[in-house]
Design a protein around this motif. Structure first.
Motif, short mmCIF file in Angstrom:
data_model
loop_
_atom_site.label_atom_id
_atom_site.label_comp_id
_atom_site.label_asym_id
_atom_site.label_seq_id
_atom_site.Cartn_x
_atom_site.Cartn_y
_atom_site.Cartn_z
N VAL A 32 -7.53 -41.03 -39.44
CA VAL A 32 -7.15 -40.05 -39.04
C VAL A 32 -7.31 -39.77 -37.55
O VAL A 32 -8.46 -39.45 -37.15
CB VAL A 32 -7.18 -38.89 -40.11
N ASP A 33 -6.46 -39.26 -36.85
CA ASP A 33 -6.51 -38.82 -35.43
C ASP A 33 -6.57 -37.18 -35.45
O ASP A 33 -5.56 -36.71 -35.80
CB ASP A 33 -5.52 -39.41 -34.65
N LEU A 34 -7.60 -36.48 -35.46
CA LEU A 34 -7.78 -35.05 -35.35
C LEU A 34 -7.76 -34.40 -34.12
O LEU A 34 -7.76 -33.17 -33.78
CB LEU A 34 -8.92 -34.50 -36.13
N GLU A 35 -7.46 -35.20 -32.90
CA GLU A 35 -7.40 -34.46 -31.63
C GLU A 35 -5.85 -34.37 -31.29
O GLU A 35 -5.69 -33.58 -30.40
CB GLU A 35 -7.73 -35.97 -30.52
N LYS A 36 -4.91 -34.86 -31.89
CA LYS A 36 -3.58 -34.70 -31.78
C LYS A 36 -2.99 -34.00 -33.21
O LYS A 36 -3.22 -34.78 -34.14
CB LYS A 36 -2.69 -35.94 -31.18
N ALA A 37 -2.17 -33.13 -32.81
CA ALA A 37 -1.09 -32.61 -34.12
C ALA A 37 -0.24 -33.71 -34.51
O ALA A 37 0.27 -34.47 -33.96
CB ALA A 37 -0.51 -31.45 -33.72
N ALA B 292 3.13 -34.71 -36.71
CA ALA B 292 4.37 -34.25 -37.19
C ALA B 292 4.44 -33.99 -38.69
O ALA B 292 5.00 -32.91 -39.18
CB ALA B 292 5.37 -34.92 -36.64
N ALA B 293 3.88 -35.00 -39.44
CA ALA B 293 3.93 -35.02 -40.83
C ALA B 293 2.82 -33.80 -41.42
O ALA B 293 3.29 -33.16 -42.31
CB ALA B 293 3.50 -36.31 -41.39
N ARG B 294 2.11 -33.49 -40.61
CA ARG B 294 0.89 -32.49 -41.42
C ARG B 294 1.57 -31.10 -40.94
O ARG B 294 1.29 -30.17 -41.53
CB ARG B 294 -0.32 -32.77 -40.71
N CYS B 295 2.37 -30.94 -39.74
CA CYS B 295 2.93 -29.72 -39.24
C CYS B 295 4.18 -29.43 -40.41
O CYS B 295 4.48 -28.41 -40.65
CB CYS B 295 3.55 -29.91 -37.73
N TYR B 296 4.96 -30.74 -40.45
CA TYR B 296 6.04 -30.25 -41.80
C TYR B 296 5.27 -29.80 -43.13
O TYR B 296 6.01 -29.05 -43.65
CB TYR B 296 6.56 -31.64 -41.92
N ASP B 297 4.20 -30.50 -43.42
CA ASP B 297 3.24 -29.93 -44.50
C ASP B 297 3.13 -28.36 -44.35
O ASP B 297 3.24 -27.58 -45.39
CB ASP B 297 2.08 -30.82 -44.72
N TYR B 298 2.87 -28.29 -43.26
CA TYR B 298 2.22 -26.70 -42.95
C TYR B 298 3.48 -25.81 -43.16
O TYR B 298 3.83 -24.60 -43.86
CB TYR B 298 1.66 -26.51 -41.79
N TYR B 299 4.76 -26.10 -42.73
CA TYR B 299 5.96 -25.52 -42.71
C TYR B 299 6.46 -25.33 -44.19
O TYR B 299 7.12 -24.32 -44.39
CB TYR B 299 7.11 -26.04 -41.88
N LEU B 300 6.12 -26.40 -44.92
CA LEU B 300 6.48 -26.30 -46.32
C LEU B 300 5.75 -25.50 -47.23
O LEU B 300 5.81 -25.38 -48.34
CB LEU B 300 6.68 -27.77 -47.07
N PHE C 226 -4.40 -29.54 -40.58
CA PHE C 226 -5.67 -29.22 -39.92
C PHE C 226 -5.63 -28.51 -38.64
O PHE C 226 -4.25 -27.93 -38.50
CB PHE C 226 -6.52 -30.39 -39.49
N GLU C 227 -6.58 -27.54 -38.31
CA GLU C 227 -6.37 -26.73 -37.15
C GLU C 227 -5.54 -27.19 -36.06
O GLU C 227 -4.67 -26.45 -35.48
CB GLU C 227 -7.71 -26.38 -36.61
N VAL C 228 -5.76 -28.21 -35.64
CA VAL C 228 -4.68 -29.01 -34.70
C VAL C 228 -3.28 -28.90 -34.83
O VAL C 228 -2.40 -28.58 -34.06
CB VAL C 228 -5.33 -30.48 -34.14
N ASP C 229 -2.87 -29.03 -36.26
CA ASP C 229 -1.62 -29.08 -36.71
C ASP C 229 -1.26 -27.63 -36.65
O ASP C 229 0.00 -27.08 -36.34
CB ASP C 229 -1.62 -29.59 -38.12
N ARG C 230 -1.95 -26.72 -37.25
CA ARG C 230 -1.61 -25.33 -37.21
C ARG C 230 -1.47 -24.66 -35.82
O ARG C 230 -0.73 -23.84 -35.73
CB ARG C 230 -2.68 -24.46 -38.16
#
Length: 268
Positions: free
Chosen positions: A11-16, A18-26, A32-36
């Motif tokens: 897992v790369d926690l340095e870059k957001a 898209a899949a995890r951002c989509y998870d947030y939107y849903l 993670f913080e970088v995604d949010r």
């Protein structure tokens, strides 16, 4: 949010993501913080991004049900993302418990949580792979267990190809899957566009540029060209709220504001 000490090693926690951002939107918790941070910037520029994501998810539901109504009982969901309510296997197996589903994603968090979700479900599986690795996906052990290449299949590429640049030859990729699909198969497809609301689209492109999955927007003609090998079922390539809506929540007063074209293609 997933606990850091339980994360997959790659897992790369340095870059957001898209899949995890989509998870947030849903409304999911596997981000993670970088995604949010990225998601909040997107919300500031595209305030209706959460309904947009939910609408795209509703299109997936309708596309899967359409294929089930046509007798399809095996599904390949590529770029499936992090599991949330309304996964393909839940929709399909509610109609037929024997329906088979193979998920594919290159995001390790998505794959890890998919494996957890699917424990004990012998009719579904997941493979970590990239869309472009057609032989690796279709030649995988899970594909051999779940998918019959001689039978019609429904391949889902929902909100996926707008992360594939022209340099990766997206038309050739789709053609590669088309060649391997039995006659009578279907392709469920959606894609972000810059038509009608270019400012929103420009914001998505700019904000996702530094993520692990930059966005590429395409026009109606360009998206239609990607689908050239398939016969499109009615109503063709339209904004997703216009594709066979079956609830009031599916219908938007301004369908173009969904920013996403959707279609289901048929292989003769």
């Amino acid at each position: 949010m997933s606990e850091p000490n339980r994360l997959p090693a790659d897992v790369d926690l340095e870059k957001a993501s898209a899949a995890r951002c989509y998870d947030y939107y849903l409304g999911g918790s596997h981000n993670f913080e970088v995604d949010r941070e990225l998601a909040h910037k997107v919300e500031a520029q595209v305030p209706h991004v959460k309904p947009l994501a939910q609408d795209n998810r509703a299109f997936l539901r309708r596309a899967v049900r359409y294929c089930l109504d046509r007798g399809i009982r095996q599904f390949l969901d590529i770029g499936s993302g992090i599991p949330t309510v309304g996964n393909v296997h839940e929709i399909a197996q509610a109609v037929d418990p024997g329906a088979r589903v193979l998920y594919v994603d290159n995001e390790p968090v998505a794959v890890a949580h998919s494996r957890t979700l699917l424990e004990g479900n012998d009719q579904a599986g997941v493979v970590q792979a990239d869309l472009q690795d057609i032989e690796g996906i279709l030649g995988s052990e899970e594909a051999g267990r779940l998918l019959d290449p001689e039978e019609p299949i429904a391949v889902m590429m929902i909100a996926l190809l707008h992360f594939v640049p022209e340099s990766a030859r997206p038309r050739e990729i789709i053609h590669g899957y088309h060649e391997r699909m039995a006659p009578g198969s279907f392709l469920g497809f959606s894609h972000v566009t810059s038509d009608d609301y270019p400012d929103y689209a420009r914001s998505l492109v700019e904000l996702y540029a530094g993520s692990s999955s930059p966005v590429i927007v395409r026009s109606h003609a360009e998206v239609a060209d990607l689908l050239g090998g398939f016969d499109l079922v009615e109503p063709g390539l339209v904004y997703v709220p216009e594709w066979r809506p079956d609830t009031e929540e599916d219908r938007w007063q301004d369908p173009a504001s969904s920013l996403v074209y959707g279609a289901v293609g048929y292989k003769v």
